[in-house]
Enzyme design. Structure first.
Site, PDB file in Angstrom:
ATOM      1  N   SER A  19       0.827  -1.213   0.000  1.00  0.00           N
ATOM      2  CA  SER A  19       0.000   0.000   0.000  1.00  0.00           C
ATOM      3  C   SER A  19       0.856   1.255   0.000  1.00  0.00           C
ATOM      4  O   SER A  19       0.411   2.324   0.380  1.00  0.00           O
ATOM      5  CB  SER A  19      -0.932   0.002   1.213  1.00  0.00           C
ATOM      6  OG  SER A  19      -0.170  -0.059   2.412  1.00  0.00           O
ATOM      7  N   GLY A  22       3.900   2.661  -4.865  1.00  0.00           N
ATOM      8  CA  GLY A  22       3.733   1.788  -6.021  1.00  0.00           C
ATOM      9  C   GLY A  22       2.367   1.117  -6.025  1.00  0.00           C
ATOM     10  O   GLY A  22       1.641   1.154  -7.031  1.00  0.00           O
ATOM     11  N   VAL A  86       1.653 -10.857   3.035  1.00  0.00           N
ATOM     12  CA  VAL A  86       1.871 -11.857   1.983  1.00  0.00           C
ATOM     13  C   VAL A  86       3.205 -12.541   2.242  1.00  0.00           C
ATOM     14  O   VAL A  86       4.242 -11.889   2.286  1.00  0.00           O
ATOM     15  CB  VAL A  86       1.877 -11.200   0.594  1.00  0.00           C
ATOM     16  CG1 VAL A  86       2.289 -12.219  -0.471  1.00  0.00           C
ATOM     17  CG2 VAL A  86       0.511 -10.619   0.284  1.00  0.00           C
ATOM     18  N   GLU A 184      17.447  15.223   7.183  1.00  0.00           N
ATOM     19  CA  GLU A 184      16.221  15.798   7.742  1.00  0.00           C
ATOM     20  C   GLU A 184      16.104  15.498   9.238  1.00  0.00           C
ATOM     21  O   GLU A 184      15.731  16.370  10.028  1.00  0.00           O
ATOM     22  CB  GLU A 184      15.003  15.269   6.962  1.00  0.00           C
ATOM     23  CG  GLU A 184      14.857  16.007   5.629  1.00  0.00           C
ATOM     24  CD  GLU A 184      14.030  15.291   4.572  1.00  0.00           C
ATOM     25  OE1 GLU A 184      13.828  14.061   4.680  1.00  0.00           O
ATOM     26  OE2 GLU A 184      13.589  15.970   3.629  1.00  0.00           O
ATOM     27  N   ALA A 333       9.987   7.956  -4.175  1.00  0.00           N
ATOM     28  CA  ALA A 333       8.555   7.823  -4.408  1.00  0.00           C
ATOM     29  C   ALA A 333       8.207   7.848  -5.899  1.00  0.00           C
ATOM     30  O   ALA A 333       7.399   7.057  -6.378  1.00  0.00           O
ATOM     31  CB  ALA A 333       7.810   8.932  -3.670  1.00  0.00           C
TER      32      ALA A 333
END
Lengths: 466, 466
Positions: A19, A22, A86, A184, A333
Site C-alpha cells: 500500500s 507503487g 503476503v 532531515e 517515491a
C-alpha cells in the site's frame, strides 16, 4: 480460498501487494479499467514516507501521513483492500497467500503487481536495530519520538542528581546515514533542541545538545551532487550539527556507537538515542520471485526485472518501486508512482488487445531534502536550488502529494505552528514500548533500556509476566 | 538526593504529584508565589481525559489532548517538571521517592500536593483488563483505536472467506459502563460504523455493526438524573446502540463477555472488542497516605481527607481530585481543578501568615456528556439541556479547557472534519501492541489475539525471542 467472497464477477483479477506509493498509485490507475483489484498490505495505511521524520520529531501526527488505505480507495468500486502479510507467491498457480492473525487466505490473480517495498538494512548487523531504530514505518517514527523526547526527560533528572556522564550520553544524538532522511532527522533534532525545547527545562540546557550526522561516504546528500551537498553540510553545521564523513559504523550498543575513521582508527561516541537512516533491504518477496522466475537479485535483495518491469517468462507479473534493480533507479517515491502507473497501463493495454508501450522510462522530476525550516536543497533537471526558494518548493510539492484535502489543511496548520512558532504539537509518549521490552528482558534476551519508561507500566508487566 | 540540583534557593518547596487536572492547576496557581514547585508525574503529558474517547475513535490525535506538561509550564520559572513514578511518600521525613528507569531520586518538600488520580477498576477481576481495556490513559485509547478499526479489518477478511460466526463476533462491540465515558464511546463507535466506514468495505456492511452498552445500574448516565438519562438512552437507541441495563458482567474473555441479568439468568455476548468504562480505583498512594496518617480509605481506595483536603495531623499535605473521598464529590475534572487551586491558596496564605480560608467548597459547574455529533446532555444547576443546544455548549466549554491556542484551532479543524464531514483523520494502527503480546505468549501467559496484528512484526519478535 477467497477473492471477493461477495460476488464472483468473472472479470480480470489484478492483485496488488503493498500500500505504498507503487501499490496505491497502480490501484488508482486501474480505476476505470474493467478489472477487479485486490490490494493486499501488511499495514492498514498508506505511508507518506517522505514526511516520516516529521512524525519522529513531533511536528505531525501519524494520522496525517498515514491515512487508511481503504479510505483512500473507498470510492473506487472495483478495488477491495485486504489487511494481510503476503508470505508466499506461487507464480505457476498464479496465487498469493496472505496471513492476518489466524486466517490464511489464498488469492488468485490474472495479473499481479508486486510493490512490497524495502525495509531498513543494517548490512548484516541486525542486532543494531534495537539500539538504533530505522526510519521506515510509523512504528519506527513513534519509537524514535519516544526516545528523542525521553532522552531530554532523563537528562533533566540525571542533571539534577549531578550524574554528568549520563547527561552527556543522553544529550548526544547520532544519526547514521547522510541521505535525505538522515539530513532531515539531524536538522530536526537540532531545531527541536535549540528552538522547541529551549525554555522547557530547569536542570539542563537543551540548546547545547550534540547532534552528530555520520556517513561512511565522503559527502552529504551524495545523490544531489557536490554543490548542493556542500550547501547542505554548511547549513547543518551552522545549525550546530556535527557532520562526520568517511566514518564507518562498526558497532552499536545501548549506550553508544563505535566508529572506524578513514585512517583505520576506532573511536566511540557515547549516545543513548541513535537513528539508523542508512541502507535499505528489499522485501524478502523479491528473493522468492527471483527463485521462481530465474531473475537475479542484487546485494540489497532487489530483483532484476525486465525493461518492462515484468519477471522473465511472466508477463503477467510486474514488480515496481523499491523492490527493483533496473538502470540504477533511485529508491524514491516517483520511481514507485511511475512504475505503478506504467504497470497498470500495460494491464489495460493487454485487456484492450493493444501492444505494450515499450520499456519503462523513468522521468526524473528531481529530488529535494529539507534541512531546517525555511531551508532546503532541490535538484531538478539541471537546476540546483538551495535555501528558502528550495524550501518553498518542497512545501508546495509535499502538500500536493499529501492525500486528501483535509489532511492538507491540517498539515499546513501544524507546519505554521512548528515553523513560524516554535512548538511541536505531537510530543506525546506512550507506554506501549516498555511492555514489549520488559517482556523480552524476562526472556533473557539482551535488553535495551527504554527511554520511554514508566515504572508503573513496568510493574504491571512484571505482575503479568512474573 | 535531588530537588533543583541547579541552585538551592532556600525557598519554600512545594512538591506536586501528578500532571492531571489537580496537579497542573495547583502548579499554575502557585505561579506568582515565592516557592519552588516540583511537579512529578509518571507521564510526560497532561491528559485532557474528557476527550480521550475521541482519540480512541480516530477523531483527534493524542498530541492534541496530551500536551507535554513541561511545555505547559515552560514559562512558569518557579516550576520544574520531573518525569518519574512516585512509589513512596514519607510523611515523617517529608520526602517523596520517584523512579525513572534506573534512577531513584528523593525529593524533600515543605508542602505536598498529592494529585495522583485514579485508574480503572475491574472490581477485583484484573484478569478482564487485557480483554477489555479501560479508558484512562493515552495508551488505553491507542490500544482501543487499534482494536476498533482492526476488528473491521479482520471482519472484512473473515466475510470474504465465509466465516460468519467470526464476522459477527468481530462486528459486535461491547461497552461496559453507562457513565459519560461509556455513553460517549458507544455513541462514537456507532457513528464510526454508520458514517465514517460506510463505503470503506466490500465484503461487510459496517453500518450493521452491533454496539452494546451495558450497565448493572437501572439507568444510563445515573448522575444526570432520570430525565436526561432517558433522553440519552433514547438518542443512543435511535443511533442503533443496544442499551442493556441491570446487566452485570460476570466474566470477560478473548472472544466474549458473560452477563448476569437481574433475574439471575446468565447469557453470553460473543464480541472481540470490549471497552471497560466502569469503575475507578484511586492511586495506591492513597493507601500509603492512609496508613501513615490514620485516615480512612473507601472501597475505591480513595482517602478520607479533612474538610480542608489535608491529611489528619499533616496540614502540610493536601490531597486533591479523584484520590479523595469527601462529601460524595464526583470524580470529575472540576473537583480536581478547584481542589488544586484551593490547596495552592492555602499554601500561599500560610506563607503570608494568613489564616486558612476554611473548608473546601466545591462549586458544581454542571456536567455534560456528548452522545453523537450535534447531540449532548448537560446538567447545570437546575438547568437540564439536551440535543443541539447542549452539544454547542459542550463544544464551547471543551475548547476553553483545551490547553493552548494552537491546539484549539487544530482541534476545531479536526471536529469540522469529523462532524460536518464524515472522515476521521487519526485511524492509523501501529504494530507496537503485538510485540508485547507475542512476547507474553512465549512466556506461557494467557494470550489475547491482537486485532492489530502484522505477521511481519510477529515474525520479527519470534526471531528475537525464539
Amino acid at each position: 480460498m477467497s477473492n471477493k467472497g461477495h460476488v464472483p464477477t468473472g472479470r480480470h483479477r489484478v492483485v496488488i501487494i503493498g500500500s505504498g506509493f507503487g501499490g496505491l498509485f497502480s490501484a488508482r490507475a486501474l480505476k476505470r479499467a474493467d478489472v477487479d483489484v485486490t490490494l493486499i498490505s501488511s499495514t492498514t495505511h498508506h505511508l507518506f514516507q517522505p514526511l516520516l521524520y516529521q512524525v519522529a520529531t513531533g511536528i505531525l501526527s501519524e494520522g496525517l501521513i498515514a491515512p487508511a488505505t481503504r479510505e483512500v480507495l473507498a470510492r473506487q468500486r472495483n478495488a477491495e483492500v485486504i489487511f494481510g502479510h503476503v508470505n508466499e507467491i506461487d507464480l505457476e498457480r498464479k496465487q498469493v497467500v496472505a496471513k492476518a492473525l489466524d486466517s490464511t487466505e489464498t488469492y488468485d490473480y490474472d495479473s499481479l503487481i508486486v510493490a512490497a517495498g524495502a525495509g531498513q538494512s543494517y548490512f548484516g548487523n541486525d542486532q543494531f536495530a534495537r539500539f538504533a531504530p530505522g526510519m521506515k514505518s510509523v512504528d519506527d517514527a513513534l519509537e524514535l519520538r519516544g526516545r528523542i523526547f525521553g532522552s531530554f526527560e532523563l537528562a533533566e533528572i540525571a542533571a539534577a542528581a549531578g550524574r554528568h556522564d549520563e547527561v552527556s550520553a543522553l544529550m548526544t544524538f547520532v544519526v547514521v546515514g547522510a541521505g535525505p532522511t538522515g539530513v532531515e532527522m539531524a536538522g530536526q533534532i537540532s531545531e527541536l533542541s535549540r528552538r522547541t525545547l529551549r525554555r522547557d527545562f530547569r536542570n539542563i540546557d537543551p540548546t547545547v545538545a550534540r547532534v552528530v550526522l555520520l556517513d561512511a561516504a565522503p559527502s552529504v546528500l551524495g545523490a544531489f551532487g557536490d554543490r548542493l551537498g556542500s550547501k547542505a553540510q554548511q547549513r547543518l553545521e551552522q545549525m550546530g550539527v556535527e557532520v562526520q564523513l568517511g566514518a564507518k559504523v562498526v558497532d552499536v550498543d545501548a549506550t553508544g556507537i563505535e566508529i572506524e575513521d578513514q585512517d583505520g582508527e576506532h573511536r566511540r561516541i557515547e549516545s543513548i538515542c541513535k537513528v539508523w537512516a542508512a541502507g535499505v533491504q528489499a522485501s524478502p518477496l523479491g528473493q522468492q520471485l527471483a527463485e521462481q522466475s530465474g531473475a537475479g537479485v542484487d546485494r540489497a535483495g532487489r530483483i532484476e526485472v525486465q525493461p518492462d518491469l515484468t519477471l522473465p517468462g511472466h508477463p503477467e507479473v510486474h514488480v515496481v518501486g523499491d523492490m527493483i534493480s533496473l538502470d540504477r533507479l533511485p529508491g524514491v517515491a516517483q520511481v514507485a508512482i511511475q512504475g505503478g502507473r506504467y504497470a497498470a497501463r500495460q494491464i489495460k493495454r493487454g485487456l484492450a488487445g493493444e501492444a505494450p508501450e515499450g520499456p519503462f522510462r523513468y522521468k526524473d522530476k528531481g529530488s529535494m531534502a529539507t534541512i531546517s525550516r525555511f531551508s532546503a536543497v532541490a535538484s531538478i533537471g539541471r537546476l540546483r536550488l538551495s535555501g528558502f526558494v528550495a524550501w518553498a518548493m518542497w512545501l508546495a510539492v509535499h502538500l500536493v502529494y499529501i492525500i486528501g484535502f483535509k489532511s492538507r489543511i491540517t498539515t499546513l496548520l501544524h507546519w505554521a505552528v512548528a515553523f513560524l512558532g516554535r512548538a511541536r504539537g505531537e510530543r506525546t509518549s506512550t507506554e506501549q514500548q516498555i511492555y514489549a521490552r520488559l517482556a523480552l528482558e524476562r526472556l533473557g534476551d539482551d535488553f535495551t533500556p527504554s527511554l520511554n519508561l514508566d515504572r508503573n507500566a513496568g510493574e504491571r508487566v512484571e505482575q503479568t509476566v512474573g
